[in-house]
Scaffold this active site. Structure first.
Site, short mmCIF file in Angstrom:
data_model
loop_
_atom_site.label_atom_id
_atom_site.label_comp_id
_atom_site.label_asym_id
_atom_site.label_seq_id
_atom_site.Cartn_x
_atom_site.Cartn_y
_atom_site.Cartn_z
N SER A 1 -14.69 59.95 7.74
CA SER A 1 -14.30 61.05 6.84
C SER A 1 -14.92 60.93 5.46
O SER A 1 -14.23 60.81 4.44
CB SER A 1 -12.78 61.11 6.78
OG SER A 1 -12.30 61.25 8.09
N ASP B 1 -12.89 64.21 9.72
CA ASP B 1 -11.46 64.39 10.01
C ASP B 1 -11.00 65.85 9.96
O ASP B 1 -10.09 66.26 10.68
CB ASP B 1 -10.58 63.51 9.11
CG ASP B 1 -10.84 63.70 7.62
OD1 ASP B 1 -11.79 64.43 7.26
OD2 ASP B 1 -10.10 63.12 6.81
N ARG C 1 -22.97 60.19 0.67
CA ARG C 1 -22.38 59.48 -0.47
C ARG C 1 -20.98 59.04 -0.07
O ARG C 1 -20.36 59.62 0.82
CB ARG C 1 -22.31 60.38 -1.71
CG ARG C 1 -21.49 61.62 -1.51
CD ARG C 1 -21.45 62.56 -2.69
NE ARG C 1 -20.71 63.76 -2.32
CZ ARG C 1 -21.23 64.80 -1.69
NH1 ARG C 1 -22.50 64.84 -1.41
NH2 ARG C 1 -20.48 65.84 -1.36
C1 BGC Z 1 -14.55 63.34 2.15
C2 BGC Z 1 -14.44 64.26 3.34
C3 BGC Z 1 -13.08 64.08 4.02
C4 BGC Z 1 -11.96 64.22 3.00
C5 BGC Z 1 -10.57 64.03 3.61
C6 BGC Z 1 -13.34 63.47 1.24
O1 BGC Z 1 -13.39 62.52 0.23
O2 BGC Z 1 -15.71 63.63 1.41
O3 BGC Z 1 -15.48 64.03 4.26
O4 BGC Z 1 -12.94 65.05 5.02
O5 BGC Z 1 -12.13 63.27 1.98
O6 BGC Z 1 -10.43 62.80 4.22
#
Ligand code: BGC
Length: 501
Positions: A114, A167, A129
């Site tokens: 995620s 996610d 990143r």
């Molecule tokens: C990430 C996402 C993720 C979200 C929730 C963010 O910091 O960049 O990819 O879906 O957090 O977990």
């Protein structure tokens, strides 16, 4: 915003079946699970959850973090699938073919990762990143599936990383899998440690080139918006001195500016900085007892020098939930919590009221910004104006939306005040919690990937065998589980699996 095409072109309908493996890395915990989809919108799930050691979030070598993850997978297999694990080991030791074991003895694993990833294929994606406090420079630009596979191979585990998913995509899938209503879900969103959303878009609206193969027949694709990085330039986002300070001292200044105003990881810190400034101001008497006309506990309020108020990240967002939930005239629960959690001894009623006012304002702003993101997707979907669409279904997951008192109410209040939505539009929007999103979906994608891989033709038989061998006591009902985001990823795979057949 990144607006990443996910290669997912459909959502499940709840009839998908099978046993799948999935792991989930997304915040403070790492989860390993096996999921059984029962094909009747319900599922059973077995899982292990472990906190990620802080030092691995900011380590120099990516391999250190991924080795830790592989070890957790080994532990899970030994604990919950020991028979399969041991027989694989025995066969490996005795078979002298070059590969040493058959492909169909391998668990295909879905990886919910995620963080922003440039997806290149169903099982390949380069990290763009880090977010949410992770900072391992060595991993940026690398394929996270390959990083995990390397460490799994070092442990000689019978596991192949077969699919990669965010996610939010898992949440969208999980909601679609478990939702019994006729209306499919439009958006999957996370409001937890971080925030993000994935929604279904017409492929004709996607202007960037989508490399590689995908099922074009549906005319749609799930887009991972990565809205956490909306308006990093701060053209429209509200900004206070405390937002600025939080950002400057974060591991990723200038990034995830929307997320830094919304998600659970940051709300406590914004509140802490605002409270600290009030405490240190000459004009305020916060936590100084001077204005404690009703301080009925003892006479002196003191803030211990080791109080979390003086440390970066020292104020947990959980205490804001306590503040929001406490509606007693004396705010006694909050006052006790201020003592216990923040070492603020004998705070007065006025102190607690001030704390509550600040915390409420920070959370309310977060909810209203969340509504901006949800509202934008609702408008973009065209469903608000579609008389055929009775509801616009939105699956959400994450600690904020699940546990923060009135968070959803505040979102609705804000949705009603958006001109293009209004009272009528807001009543059409149905926001429901989608539990266990990322695991199940990841596992399902893994199955699809396995199916696409010709050499794994007999995986289905293997999966079926595993399904039959699960002892009855591992059956947890989906309502009883508290695993965040482990269902939808499997659901994605199931959709594809069904189509492949
Ligand atoms: C990430 C996402 C993720 C979200 C929730 C963010 O910091 O960049 O990819 O879906 O957090 O977990």
């Amino acid at each position: 915003m990144s607006q990443i095409p996910t290669y997912v072109t459909g959502v499940p309908n709840g009839t998908e079946k099978g046993l799948y493996l999935a792991v989930d890395l997304g915040g403070t915990n790492f989860r390993v699970c096996s999921v059984t989809l029962n094909g009747d919108t319900t599922f059973n799930l077995t899982y292990n959850k472990v906190a990620i050691p802080k030092e691995l979030m900011v380590t120099d070598k990516a391999s250190k973090l991924f080795a830790f993850l592989a070890l957790q997978i080994e532990n899970f297999l030994k604990e919950h699938h020991s028979e399969h694990f041991e027989s694989h080991r025995r066969r490996r030791a005795t078979i002298s073919t070059p590969s040493g074991y058959r492909e169909d003895e391998v668990f295909h694993l879905g990886f919910t990762f995620s963080f922003p990833v440039q997806q290149l294929a169903i099982n390949k994606g380069n990290l763009m990143r880090w977010t949410k406090g992770f900072d391992i420079e060595d991993a940026v630009g690398k394929d996270v599936c390959a990083l995990l596979q390397t460490e799994i191979d070092k442990l000689k585990l019978p596991v192949k990383v077969a699919a990669l998913v965010n996610d939010t995509v898992g949440t969208l899938m999980a909601r679609s899998y478990t939702s019994t209503g006729a209306q499919r879900s439009t958006l999957g969103a996370i409001f937890g440690t971080g925030t993000n959303g994935a929604y279904i878009e017409k492929t004709s609206n996607i202007k960037k080139k989508i490399e590689g193969e995908y099922d074009e027949s549906t005319g749609e694709m799930v887009i991972n918006t990565e809205w956490g990085s909306f308006d990093n330039q701060l053209n429209v986002l509200p900004t206070t001195p405390w937002d600025k300070e939080l950002d400057t001292k974060s591991v990723n200044p200038g990034f995830q500016m929307f997320e830094k105003r919304i998600s659970g990881m940051f709300l406590g810190e914004i509140t802490r900085l605002a409270i600290l400034e009030m405490m240190q101001s000459k004009d305020s008497t916060l936590f100084r007892d001077d204005n404690s006309s009703h301080n009925d506990w003892t006479t002196t309020t003191t803030v211990a020098s080791q109080s979390g108020l003086y440390k970066q990240w020292g104020l947990d967002t959980a205490i804001m939930s306590v503040a929001a939930a406490d509606s007693t005239p004396e705010l006694s629960t909050l006052r006790q919590e201020l003592e216990k959690d923040l070492n603020i001894y004998t705070p007065s009623l006025e102190d607690a009221q001030a704390f509550k006012t600040v915390a409420d304002a920070v959370a309310r702003r977060a909810a209203r910004l969340s509504a901006v993101a949800i509202g934008a997707v609702a408008i973009q979907s065209g469903l608000l104006k579609d008389p055929e669409a009775e509801v616009i279904d939105i699956g959400v997951d994450g600690s904020l939306v699940e546990h923060y008192p009135f968070f959803r109410d505040m979102i609705y209040e804000a949705l009603r005040s958006i001109d293009e939505i209004g009272i009528q539009g807001a009543s059409k929007i149905r926001i429901g919690v989608a539990k266990d999103g990322s695991g199940v979906g990841a596992a399902l994608i893994a199955l699809v990937a396995a199916k696409m891989d010709k050499s794994s033709g007999s995986l289905a038989t293997e999966v079926k065998r595993e399904l039959d061998s699960i002892p009855a006591e591992t059956g947890l009902s989906n309502t009883a589980l508290t695993v965040g985001g482990l269902l939808g990823v499997a659901a994605i795979a199931a959709v594809w699996w069904t189509r492949q057949r």
